[in-house]
Motif scaffolding. Structure first.
Motif, short mmCIF file in Angstrom:
data_model
loop_
_atom_site.label_atom_id
_atom_site.label_comp_id
_atom_site.label_asym_id
_atom_site.label_seq_id
_atom_site.Cartn_x
_atom_site.Cartn_y
_atom_site.Cartn_z
N CYS A 280 -2.82 11.05 -1.34
CA CYS A 280 -1.81 10.00 -1.60
C CYS A 280 -0.76 9.99 -0.49
O CYS A 280 -0.36 8.94 0.00
N GLU A 281 -0.32 11.18 -0.10
CA GLU A 281 0.72 11.28 0.94
C GLU A 281 0.16 10.83 2.28
O GLU A 281 0.86 10.14 3.05
N LEU B 130 -2.21 8.63 2.69
CA LEU B 130 -2.37 7.17 2.59
C LEU B 130 -1.04 6.47 2.82
O LEU B 130 -0.98 5.44 3.52
N GLY B 131 0.03 7.00 2.24
CA GLY B 131 1.34 6.42 2.45
C GLY B 131 1.73 6.44 3.92
O GLY B 131 2.23 5.45 4.47
N ALA C 33 0.46 6.29 -7.13
CA ALA C 33 -0.72 7.14 -7.29
C ALA C 33 -0.34 8.59 -7.53
O ALA C 33 -1.06 9.32 -8.24
N SER D 137 0.97 4.16 -2.97
CA SER D 137 0.72 5.59 -2.73
C SER D 137 1.68 6.45 -3.54
O SER D 137 1.31 7.55 -3.99
N GLY E 71 7.78 3.88 -6.45
CA GLY E 71 6.63 3.10 -6.02
C GLY E 71 6.72 1.66 -6.47
O GLY E 71 6.40 0.73 -5.72
N GLY F 70 0.81 -1.21 0.00
CA GLY F 70 0.00 0.00 0.00
C GLY F 70 0.84 1.26 0.00
O GLY F 70 0.53 2.23 -0.69
N GLY F 71 1.94 1.23 0.75
CA GLY F 71 2.84 2.38 0.75
C GLY F 71 3.46 2.62 -0.62
O GLY F 71 3.56 3.77 -1.08
#
Length: 410
Positions: free
Chosen positions: A312-313, A315-316, A299, A296, A379, A292-293
């Protein structure tokens, strides 16, 4: 997080870390401001960071074999005292009214910080299993990591407010006081480690170096976790270069919009630390956080606006603690306890090398990679290995479930 369940020695370490993190972040901000005020040179700014990174990488490789054989609690306390004294030097140079004295103080300070930080980080990482029960290691690492992120977000704001009412150089006095208070907090940790070797020689150093690296390679899981964490640090280094131009140029954002973007990750990280307390602590959760990181960052390649970039940030920041805290705890559990200090130093060496590599990658004009593509690349190097190990974990869990069903049916 229910930190009331932790032991008093751990709380002493935690408080010491919080205080010193605030002092270090505040001092780092003033270092750059003071040097730029004197020289007005970006080259001097770069040289100041090189004085921090290069000596520390060299000393870390040299010192690693000895870290198994020192009294960790005493060494941590003494390091904080030396840092406290070092922060006074630029202030003395500035008060003396000589630019050479001020620059000399900054140079000595950066060298001292760069030399001592990897030793401090390795020893505190290795000491943690002695201060916590094994079942608490994930929560303890999450608490330490999360609060450090929060302090890195809070300290710049507090420093800015202090600069409104006090001269620039007085912040060095504050940083010095913070490290002194940190040493006092660390002195509350009872001594659990012992010095086991009296004779340090070239032969001893070489033998210990060989044994340490051989031991590290004998544990594939330790190497795998270190390499995966290194990809994250590579990405951190790259984002130091590209975050500002991404918001200000690619998305034509204002300065305040960049400030919010910079704050989204630590805010998300603090919440991710709390989220981890509600989730099962296993490999599946750990690799979900890593994947997931990484996603992000990918994304951000597609982000059409500043608002999406904020998300996005955030979420990371929310997902990376699921990997960072659990991978650190796995390393501490699975590394041989009598070699943990040395192996922690080897692990940290990997992490510290990859961050400058990320900086060089993102700032290299010869590669001709634009900002968005850089996000996509970093990513991918995080998410792809994460997906692979997540699939391996799911398959292993499925096999275990199948075996359990066979046993029950028989």
């Amino acid at each position: 997080m229910q930190n009331n369940s932790f032991s008093k020695p751990f709380k002493a370490l935690w408080i010491g870390e919080i205080i010193s993190e605030f002092g270090g972040v505040a001092g780092g901000i003033i270092n750059g401001l003071l040097l730029f005020e004197i020289t007005g040179s970006k080259e001097w700014m770069g040289a100041l960071w090189l004085l921090y990174f290069l000596p520390s990488l060299i000393l870390q490789g040299i010192s690693a074999p000895f870290l198994n054989h020192v009294i960790k609690e005493r060494m941590l306390k003494n390091i904080q005292r030396v840092r406290s004294i070092a922060y006074i030097l630029p202030m003395i140079g500035y008060i003396s009214g000589t630019e050479i004295g001020t620059i000399a103080g900054l140079v000595v300070l950066q060298c001292v910080l760069g030399l001592l930080q990897p030793i401090y980080a390795s020893l505190s990482f290795a000491l943690l299993p002695d201060l916590c029960e094994e079942k608490e290691l994930v929560s303890a690492n999450s608490l330490l990591d999360g609060t450090m992120r929060v302090m890195s977000f809070i300290a710049p704001g507090v420093t800015s407010l202090l600069l409104l009412v006090s001269p620039l150089y007085t912040i060095y006095g504050l940083s010095s006081l913070m490290f002194l208070l940190s040493s006092i907090s660390l002195s509350q940790i009872p001594q659990v480690s012992t010095k086991r070797v009296a004779t340090w020689s070239k032969k001893f150093w070489w033998e210990e170096t060989k044994i340490g690296h051989r031991t590290f390679l004998q544990f594939p899981q330790l190497l795998r976790l270190t390499l995966l964490s290194s990809t994250v640090q590579f990405a951190v280094g790259a984002t130091l270069v590209i975050n500002v131009p991404f918001i200000r140029e690619d998305l034509t954002g204002e300065a305040w919009e960049y400030a919010i973007f910079a704050g989204m990750f630590p805010i998300g990280y603090a919440l991710g630390m709390l989220l981890l307390t509600k989730l099962p602590k296993n490999n599946k959760t750990m690799y979900v956080g890593l994947v997931g990181g990484g996603l992000s960052f990918i994304a951000l390649y597609f982000a059409p606006s500043v608002y999406i970039a904020w998300g996005c940030e955030f979420l990371g920041g929310l997902l990376f603690p699921l990997f960072n805290a659990q991978s650190a705890a796995l390393f501490q559990r699975n590394a041989p306890r009598d070699r943990l200090s040395q192996l922690s130093a080897v692990r940290l060496l990997f992490l510290r090398i990859t961050m400058p590599l990320g900086i060089l990658f993102a700032s290299n004009s010869y590669l001709d990679i634009d900002t968005r593509m850089t996000y996509f690349f970093i990513g991918v190097i995080i998410a792809v290995p994460g997906v692979y190990y997540l699939i391996c974990t799911l398959i292993q869990n499925k096999d275990h479930d199948l075996k359990d069903r066979v046993k029950l049916s028989s």
